[in-house]
Motif scaffolding. Structure first.
Motif, short mmCIF file in Angstrom:
data_model
loop_
_atom_site.label_atom_id
_atom_site.label_comp_id
_atom_site.label_asym_id
_atom_site.label_seq_id
_atom_site.Cartn_x
_atom_site.Cartn_y
_atom_site.Cartn_z
N UNK A 1 0.86 -1.19 0.00
CA UNK A 1 0.00 0.00 0.00
C UNK A 1 0.89 1.24 0.00
N UNK A 2 0.85 2.04 1.03
CA UNK A 2 1.65 3.28 1.10
C UNK A 2 2.75 3.18 2.16
N UNK A 3 3.16 1.97 2.52
CA UNK A 3 4.14 1.80 3.59
C UNK A 3 5.23 0.81 3.19
N UNK A 4 6.35 0.89 3.90
CA UNK A 4 7.43 -0.09 3.76
C UNK A 4 7.29 -1.10 4.89
N UNK A 5 7.22 -2.37 4.54
CA UNK A 5 7.19 -3.46 5.52
C UNK A 5 8.55 -4.13 5.43
N UNK A 6 9.23 -4.25 6.57
CA UNK A 6 10.61 -4.75 6.59
C UNK A 6 10.66 -6.22 6.95
N UNK A 7 11.44 -6.97 6.15
CA UNK A 7 11.54 -8.42 6.29
C UNK A 7 12.99 -8.86 6.47
N UNK A 8 13.15 -9.98 7.14
CA UNK A 8 14.45 -10.62 7.28
C UNK A 8 14.85 -11.18 5.91
N UNK A 9 16.13 -11.15 5.63
CA UNK A 9 16.65 -11.71 4.38
C UNK A 9 18.08 -12.14 4.60
N UNK A 10 18.42 -13.30 4.04
CA UNK A 10 19.78 -13.83 4.08
C UNK A 10 20.27 -14.01 2.64
#
Length: 186
Positions: free
Chosen positions: A75-84
């Protein structure tokens, strides 16, 4: 110069760099980050996957002693995720690479540093982004506003002054291929 015109001009200049020049400058930015104390002290870092010849920080992502976190536009936001490293990514909103939506999300309390992609930055720490307001929204929310930030930009786009709107929040530092400026802005 207005933000829209300045953004267009700087993006054109950035995209006119040869791949070799872009890679060399990106590598120097990575080296400057590695030599900075704020980066050295940070364990969990919000970063970005390079898009449209933004400085490429992928050299840093092989450092598995750090926890790398990347955004998805929802939508209008940044959702932060774990990543390797070696985990899959997919093309998301605006053609930007993103972690899987199934990757675990993060707690803002865990984050030590935010590396912010910029079209331009000025000597006071204000940034010019792509105009969507995603990072402005993130950096003005209570859970994120006190986190240390470093704007990542090529030297030609590090300017004495940018047009500033009332909602713009200055970054703490700026890193170019020439240097990571040493003083904090605020």
């Amino acid at each position: 110069m207005e933000k829209t015109e300045l953004r267009r001009s700087l993006l054109k200049k950035r995209q006119s760099m040869s791949v070799t020049e872009w890679k060399q400058k990106s590598d120097r930015i990575c080296q400057n980050l590695l030599q900075s104390s704020i980066f050295a002290q940070s364990k969990t870092i919000l970063a970005y996957f390079s898009f449209r010849q933004e400085p490429d920080l992928s050299f840093l992502f092989t450092d598995t002693s750090r926890c790398w976190r990347f955004p998805r536009c929802v939508d209008r936001a940044l959702i932060w995720h774990c990543w390797m490293p070696n985990e899959p990514v997919k093309t998301g909103t605006y053609g930007i690479m993103e972690p899987s939506p199934n990757a675990s999300t993060i707690n803002p309390m865990e984050v030590d540093l935010i590396l912010v992609p910029c079209v331009a930055c000025d000597y006071q720490g204000y940034r010019l982004g792509y105009g969507g307001g995603y990072y402005d929204q993130l950096l003005s929310s209570a859970e994120w506003e006190k986190k240390p930030t470093i704007g990542i930009v090529f030297e030609f786009a590090y300017m004495p002054q940018l047009p500033v709107d009332p909602w713009d929040k200055p970054l703490h530092r700026v890193c170019t291929e020439i240097d990571l400026d040493s003083p904090e802005f605020n």
